[in-house]
Design a protein around this motif. Structure first.
Motif, short mmCIF file in Angstrom:
data_model
loop_
_atom_site.label_atom_id
_atom_site.label_comp_id
_atom_site.label_asym_id
_atom_site.label_seq_id
_atom_site.Cartn_x
_atom_site.Cartn_y
_atom_site.Cartn_z
N LEU A 271 -5.77 -7.10 -19.69
CA LEU A 271 -5.33 -8.12 -18.75
C LEU A 271 -4.02 -8.78 -19.21
O LEU A 271 -3.19 -9.17 -18.38
N LYS A 272 -3.85 -8.87 -20.51
CA LYS A 272 -2.65 -9.51 -21.06
C LYS A 272 -1.38 -8.77 -20.66
O LYS A 272 -0.32 -9.37 -20.48
N HIS A 273 -1.48 -7.45 -20.50
CA HIS A 273 -0.29 -6.65 -20.21
C HIS A 273 -0.24 -6.17 -18.76
O HIS A 273 0.75 -5.53 -18.37
N PHE A 274 -1.27 -6.49 -17.96
CA PHE A 274 -1.28 -6.06 -16.55
C PHE A 274 -0.32 -6.92 -15.76
O PHE A 274 -0.33 -8.15 -15.86
N ARG A 275 0.52 -6.29 -14.94
CA ARG A 275 1.53 -7.01 -14.18
C ARG A 275 1.16 -7.17 -12.71
O ARG A 275 1.96 -7.68 -11.92
N GLY A 276 -0.02 -6.72 -12.31
CA GLY A 276 -0.45 -6.85 -10.93
C GLY A 276 -1.15 -8.18 -10.69
O GLY A 276 -1.07 -9.13 -11.48
N SER A 277 -1.85 -8.25 -9.57
CA SER A 277 -2.56 -9.47 -9.18
C SER A 277 -4.03 -9.38 -9.57
O SER A 277 -4.69 -8.38 -9.28
N THR A 278 -4.52 -10.40 -10.26
CA THR A 278 -5.92 -10.43 -10.68
C THR A 278 -6.56 -11.76 -10.31
O THR A 278 -5.87 -12.78 -10.18
N SER A 279 -7.87 -11.73 -10.19
CA SER A 279 -8.63 -12.96 -9.96
C SER A 279 -8.94 -13.61 -11.30
O SER A 279 -8.59 -13.09 -12.36
N SER A 280 -9.60 -14.73 -11.25
CA SER A 280 -10.08 -15.34 -12.48
C SER A 280 -11.22 -14.50 -13.06
O SER A 280 -11.89 -13.76 -12.33
N VAL A 281 -11.42 -14.59 -14.36
CA VAL A 281 -12.51 -13.89 -15.05
C VAL A 281 -13.28 -14.96 -15.80
O VAL A 281 -13.05 -15.22 -16.99
N GLY A 282 -14.22 -15.59 -15.11
CA GLY A 282 -14.92 -16.74 -15.66
C GLY A 282 -15.95 -16.37 -16.71
O GLY A 282 -16.81 -15.52 -16.49
N CYS A 283 -15.87 -17.03 -17.87
CA CYS A 283 -16.80 -16.77 -18.97
C CYS A 283 -18.11 -17.51 -18.75
O CYS A 283 -18.12 -18.69 -18.40
N GLN A 284 -19.22 -16.81 -18.97
CA GLN A 284 -20.55 -17.45 -18.89
C GLN A 284 -21.27 -17.39 -20.22
O GLN A 284 -22.40 -17.87 -20.34
N ALA A 285 -20.66 -16.80 -21.20
CA ALA A 285 -21.20 -16.74 -22.57
C ALA A 285 -20.04 -16.37 -23.50
O ALA A 285 -19.04 -15.80 -23.05
N PRO A 286 -20.17 -16.72 -24.81
CA PRO A 286 -21.15 -17.60 -25.44
C PRO A 286 -20.97 -19.05 -25.01
O PRO A 286 -20.07 -19.35 -24.22
N ILE A 287 -21.78 -19.91 -25.56
CA ILE A 287 -21.85 -21.29 -25.07
C ILE A 287 -20.52 -22.00 -25.18
O ILE A 287 -20.15 -22.80 -24.32
N ASN A 288 -19.72 -21.69 -26.23
CA ASN A 288 -18.45 -22.39 -26.42
C ASN A 288 -17.35 -21.88 -25.50
O ASN A 288 -16.26 -22.43 -25.45
N MET A 289 -17.64 -20.80 -24.74
CA MET A 289 -16.65 -20.24 -23.82
C MET A 289 -16.99 -20.48 -22.36
O MET A 289 -16.21 -20.14 -21.48
N VAL A 290 -18.14 -21.06 -22.09
CA VAL A 290 -18.58 -21.27 -20.71
C VAL A 290 -17.56 -22.11 -19.95
O VAL A 290 -17.12 -23.16 -20.43
N GLY A 291 -17.17 -21.60 -18.77
CA GLY A 291 -16.22 -22.33 -17.94
C GLY A 291 -14.77 -21.95 -18.17
O GLY A 291 -13.90 -22.35 -17.40
N LYS A 292 -14.50 -21.17 -19.21
CA LYS A 292 -13.13 -20.75 -19.49
C LYS A 292 -12.82 -19.45 -18.76
O LYS A 292 -13.71 -18.72 -18.35
N ASP A 293 -11.54 -19.18 -18.61
CA ASP A 293 -11.07 -17.95 -17.99
C ASP A 293 -10.65 -16.99 -19.09
O ASP A 293 -9.82 -17.34 -19.94
N LEU A 294 -11.22 -15.79 -19.08
CA LEU A 294 -10.89 -14.81 -20.12
C LEU A 294 -9.39 -14.58 -20.22
O LEU A 294 -8.85 -14.41 -21.31
N LYS A 295 -8.69 -14.62 -19.09
CA LYS A 295 -7.25 -14.35 -19.11
C LYS A 295 -6.48 -15.43 -19.87
O LYS A 295 -5.38 -15.17 -20.35
N GLU A 296 -7.05 -16.65 -19.97
CA GLU A 296 -6.34 -17.76 -20.62
C GLU A 296 -6.65 -17.88 -22.10
O GLU A 296 -6.08 -18.74 -22.78
N LEU A 297 -7.54 -17.05 -22.61
CA LEU A 297 -7.87 -17.12 -24.04
C LEU A 297 -6.71 -16.62 -24.88
O LEU A 297 -5.83 -15.90 -24.42
#
Length: 452
Positions: A271-297
């Motif tokens: 995802l870091k190198h993809f130049r197209g259009s993507t949706s959010s990738v919401g984290c549901q685990a582990p507990i310290n990542m809940v609510g975060k977007d994988l793309k923003e990590l």
């Protein structure tokens, strides 16, 4: 009688004004006309196919009735377009459409109790362009059901009860551009599920129950631009399976129970190198990542993870100073140790990288100047620049790669063995050479005396 004749003549005249020619051979409660030859019997609560359909009919519209069986002989092989959607069809005789070599569109959608089809139901429909089987209660598809449909471009299979797709089911659909599979109960995608779909442009798989995707599930989809995987049960998705999609432009992965631990590292890198259009990738685990977007990590969020396969290979080769083409093909290491996919150069004759000779003779200091240029070239090209806006390989939306223009690879400077001084025009004479020069001078001074 005269009144009926006048009404018929009037109706025929009105149809003529509209560019239609009235056909007197027409089933009761239907409307028939030519140019093109059409029979329209929609929304009349027919329980069976009405009698009297003209054999030269090219378009037959029977939608929104209560027809429950399709049998051989109901239609003529002259049919080009056949709509029977929104009926109560529970059975289709396998030979119903045999010999229909002119049929281009067949809409059997919204027959919720159909549930199953024979594998040769569509055999021989070589001109079929669009096939509608949505909302038919289908629980499975025979392996060869689409065999020979090489002109098919649109296949609608959404909103059924499909749990599994056999390998090679779509293998003959070389021209298929749209495949709609959303709203089913699929739970996995195998390596050869989509084999043969080289022309596929859109693949809709949302609203299924997909939990697992083989890393080579999309390996034939070189033309795919749109992939919908949202609203599934995906906890992880290997980045390698998306690497096989060079033309991808739109990707939706939202509404999946993503686990943003070490299993998500390869997807994060992709995802870091993809130049197209993507949706959010919401984290549901582990507990310290809940609510975060994988793309923003950030990379630091994966500090405790071992590197991915491609990254570990690239780092090993980088540390050892050697490259194994079979292990590291298409992988380059950029600054910071990140891995990037680089398309291998095209085969061709080797370029002549020999520097032109100076025909006027070497000037003072030539060795030093050439040596410094080669060292600088080595430093500049040791790590390719993969930063935003830098000169690197770009993959355009159509999958083509624009490569940086480079005349020749820099030559590796060859240095003398250890303990041997490299000569140049500025280096002072060594002590042994001074002694030899003095000895020669003494001989020349006393040459006459020596000869006598």
């Amino acid at each position: 009688m005269d009144r009926d004749k006048r009404m018929s003549s009037g109706l025929e005249f009105l149809l003529f004004l509209c560019g239609l020619k009235f056909s007197w051979s027409c089933p009761r409660d239907c409307i028939c006309y030519s140019a093109p030859s059409t029979v329209s019997c929609q929304a009349h609560n027919f329980l069976t196919i009405p009698d009297g359909i003209p054999p030269d009919s090219e378009r037959i519209f029977l939608q929104n009735n209560k027809i429950h069986r399709l049998l051989r002989g109901h239609f003529s092989p002259n049919t080009i377009k056949l709509w029977i959607y929104s009926n109560n069809i529970t059975y289709i005789e396998p030979s119903t459409f045999h010999g229909f070599t002119l049929l281009e569109e067949l809409d059997l959608g919204d027959n919720r109790h159909l549930r199953s089809l024979a594998e040769d139901t569509f055999r021989g429909l070589r001109r079929l362009n669009a096939l509608h089987l949505y909302r038919c209660g289908l629980t499975s598809l025979p392996n060869d059901i689409f065999r020979g449909l090489r002109n098919l471009q649109y296949l609608y299979l959404q909103d059924n009860h499909l749990k599994f797709l056999q390998n090679n089911t779509f293998m003959d659909l070389h021209n298929l551009s749209h495949l709609f599979l959303h709203g089913n109960r699929l739970w996995n995608l195998q390596q050869d599920t989509f084999r043969g779909l080289q022309a596929l442009d859109r693949l809709l798989l949302h609203k299924n129950q997909i939990q697992w995707v083989h890393r080579l599930a999309f390996h034939d989809l070189k033309s795919l631009t749109m992939l919908y995987l949202f609203n599934n049960s995906l906890v992880e998705l290997p980045g390698q399976c998306l690497d096989t999609l060079p033309s991808l432009e739109y990707l939706r992965l939202n509404d999946n129970p993503w686990s943003c631990d070490c299993k998500a590292l390869s997807l994060w890198e992709w995802l870091k190198h993809f130049r197209g259009s993507t949706s959010s990738v919401g984290c549901q685990a582990p507990i310290n990542m809940v609510g975060k977007d994988l793309k923003e990590l950030r990379k630091e969020d994966f500090s405790n993870c071992s590197p991915t396969v491609s990254e570990s290979r690239a780092q090993t080769n980088n540390l050892s100073g050697t490259v194994n083409p079979s292990m590291n093909r298409g992988v380059a290491v950029g600054s910071g140790g990140h891995t990037h996919v680089v398309h291998p150069s095209r085969p061709g004759p080797p370029k002549n990288c020999t520097k032109p000779r100076n025909r006027e003779g070497k000037k003072k200091g030539d060795n030093e100047v050439h040596h410094s240029k080669e060292v600088m070239a080595d430093k500049e090209d040791s790590f390719p620049d993969f930063s935003e806006g830098g000169k690197h390989d770009h993959t355009s939306p159509d999958g083509t790669v624009t490569r940086r223009k480079q005349k020749c690879s820099p030559r590796t400077t060859v240095r003398p063995p250890s303990g041997v001084q490299q000569a140049n025009n500025k280096a002072p004479l060594s002590k042994s050479l001074q002694v030899q020069a003095l000895f020669v001078a003494l001989i020349l001074t006393h040459i006459d005396h020596i000869l006598h």
